[in-house]
Design a protein around this motif. Sequence first.
Motif, PDB file in Angstrom:
ATOM      1  N   ARG A 194     -25.140 -24.912  97.481  1.00  0.00           N
ATOM      2  CA  ARG A 194     -24.881 -25.332  98.861  1.00  0.00           C
ATOM      3  C   ARG A 194     -26.133 -25.988  99.417  1.00  0.00           C
ATOM      4  O   ARG A 194     -27.196 -25.381  99.479  1.00  0.00           O
ATOM      5  CB  ARG A 194     -24.497 -24.121  99.696  1.00  0.00           C
ATOM      6  CG  ARG A 194     -24.107 -24.482 101.093  1.00  0.00           C
ATOM      7  CD  ARG A 194     -23.537 -23.274 101.797  1.00  0.00           C
ATOM      8  NE  ARG A 194     -23.445 -23.545 103.204  1.00  0.00           N
ATOM      9  CZ  ARG A 194     -23.762 -22.702 104.144  1.00  0.00           C
ATOM     10  NH1 ARG A 194     -24.178 -21.503 103.827  1.00  0.00           N
ATOM     11  NH2 ARG A 194     -23.653 -23.019 105.402  1.00  0.00           N
ATOM     12  N   THR A 195     -26.006 -27.224  99.814  1.00  0.00           N
ATOM     13  CA  THR A 195     -27.136 -27.968 100.359  1.00  0.00           C
ATOM     14  C   THR A 195     -26.817 -28.417 101.781  1.00  0.00           C
ATOM     15  O   THR A 195     -25.736 -28.153 102.290  1.00  0.00           O
ATOM     16  CB  THR A 195     -27.454 -29.199  99.482  1.00  0.00           C
ATOM     17  OG1 THR A 195     -26.310 -30.040  99.451  1.00  0.00           O
ATOM     18  CG2 THR A 195     -27.831 -28.790  98.064  1.00  0.00           C
ATOM     19  N   VAL A 202     -32.055  -2.990  99.204  1.00  0.00           N
ATOM     20  CA  VAL A 202     -31.037  -3.925  98.770  1.00  0.00           C
ATOM     21  C   VAL A 202     -31.459  -5.338  99.157  1.00  0.00           C
ATOM     22  O   VAL A 202     -31.850  -5.594 100.286  1.00  0.00           O
ATOM     23  CB  VAL A 202     -29.679  -3.570  99.407  1.00  0.00           C
ATOM     24  CG1 VAL A 202     -28.610  -4.561  98.978  1.00  0.00           C
ATOM     25  CG2 VAL A 202     -29.282  -2.168  99.028  1.00  0.00           C
ATOM     26  N   ARG A 203     -31.376  -6.248  98.195  1.00  0.00           N
ATOM     27  CA  ARG A 203     -31.799  -7.628  98.426  1.00  0.00           C
ATOM     28  C   ARG A 203     -30.864  -8.311  99.406  1.00  0.00           C
ATOM     29  O   ARG A 203     -29.648  -8.265  99.275  1.00  0.00           O
ATOM     30  CB  ARG A 203     -31.777  -8.382  97.100  1.00  0.00           C
ATOM     31  CG  ARG A 203     -32.299  -9.771  97.209  1.00  0.00           C
ATOM     32  CD  ARG A 203     -32.289 -10.445  95.847  1.00  0.00           C
ATOM     33  NE  ARG A 203     -31.930 -11.812  96.068  1.00  0.00           N
ATOM     34  CZ  ARG A 203     -30.890 -12.416  95.536  1.00  0.00           C
ATOM     35  NH1 ARG A 203     -30.122 -11.787  94.712  1.00  0.00           N
ATOM     36  NH2 ARG A 203     -30.629 -13.663  95.810  1.00  0.00           N
ATOM     37  N   ARG A 204     -31.417  -8.964 100.382  1.00  0.00           N
ATOM     38  CA  ARG A 204     -30.630  -9.729 101.346  1.00  0.00           C
ATOM     39  C   ARG A 204     -30.417 -11.140 100.797  1.00  0.00           C
ATOM     40  O   ARG A 204     -31.312 -11.736 100.204  1.00  0.00           O
ATOM     41  CB  ARG A 204     -31.345  -9.820 102.695  1.00  0.00           C
ATOM     42  CG  ARG A 204     -31.650  -8.492 103.314  1.00  0.00           C
ATOM     43  CD  ARG A 204     -30.384  -7.857 103.837  1.00  0.00           C
ATOM     44  NE  ARG A 204     -30.684  -6.557 104.410  1.00  0.00           N
ATOM     45  CZ  ARG A 204     -29.875  -5.527 104.345  1.00  0.00           C
ATOM     46  NH1 ARG A 204     -28.731  -5.627 103.741  1.00  0.00           N
ATOM     47  NH2 ARG A 204     -30.198  -4.389 104.894  1.00  0.00           N
ATOM     48  N   VAL A 205     -29.241 -11.675 101.004  1.00  0.00           N
ATOM     49  CA  VAL A 205     -28.905 -12.996 100.505  1.00  0.00           C
ATOM     50  C   VAL A 205     -29.094 -14.008 101.633  1.00  0.00           C
ATOM     51  O   VAL A 205     -28.591 -13.824 102.733  1.00  0.00           O
ATOM     52  CB  VAL A 205     -27.449 -13.029  99.997  1.00  0.00           C
ATOM     53  CG1 VAL A 205     -27.073 -14.411  99.537  1.00  0.00           C
ATOM     54  CG2 VAL A 205     -27.269 -12.026  98.891  1.00  0.00           C
ATOM     55  N   ASP A 206     -29.827 -15.041 101.332  1.00  0.00           N
ATOM     56  CA  ASP A 206     -30.049 -16.103 102.304  1.00  0.00           C
ATOM     57  C   ASP A 206     -28.877 -17.066 102.231  1.00  0.00           C
ATOM     58  O   ASP A 206     -28.624 -17.679 101.200  1.00  0.00           O
ATOM     59  CB  ASP A 206     -31.355 -16.816 101.989  1.00  0.00           C
ATOM     60  CG  ASP A 206     -31.714 -17.846 103.033  1.00  0.00           C
ATOM     61  OD1 ASP A 206     -31.126 -17.805 104.124  1.00  0.00           O
ATOM     62  OD2 ASP A 206     -32.581 -18.688 102.756  1.00  0.00           O
ATOM     63  N   THR A 207     -28.141 -17.218 103.318  1.00  0.00           N
ATOM     64  CA  THR A 207     -26.950 -18.059 103.312  1.00  0.00           C
ATOM     65  C   THR A 207     -27.191 -19.441 103.920  1.00  0.00           C
ATOM     66  O   THR A 207     -26.247 -20.201 104.082  1.00  0.00           O
ATOM     67  CB  THR A 207     -25.815 -17.372 104.085  1.00  0.00           C
ATOM     68  OG1 THR A 207     -26.256 -17.113 105.408  1.00  0.00           O
ATOM     69  CG2 THR A 207     -25.401 -16.071 103.417  1.00  0.00           C
TER      70      THR A 207
END
Length: 110
Positions: free
Chosen positions: A86-87, A40-45
Amino acid sequence: MGSVAADEYFWFPVVTIALAGSMVLLCRWAFSKAKGGSLVRRVDTTPAARDSFGLLIDVRTVPSYNDARVLVSRLAAFRIKATAARTDDGWTIYVWPQDEAAARGLLDTS
């Protein structure tokens, strides 16, 4: 009508439990932490840098996600393709270069 042997009553639950157990193990492996090799792909937050979006040009930065979605919806109502990301500075609205002048004009008047 055929008769059912007594051993079929034994093997059906055994096979069913074995298949259910293998599905549990497969799901546990697939959704495990990154250490276990999850699929499962991990999301970079973490926020991105403002200049890391290629050809897209930033036209406005707002502090919240809801404000960004409102501005993107307003631009979409005028058929200007826009997105929010989001920056480091907050939520930034990006448009394509050919829509920059129209987007800035629309956002400045509101």
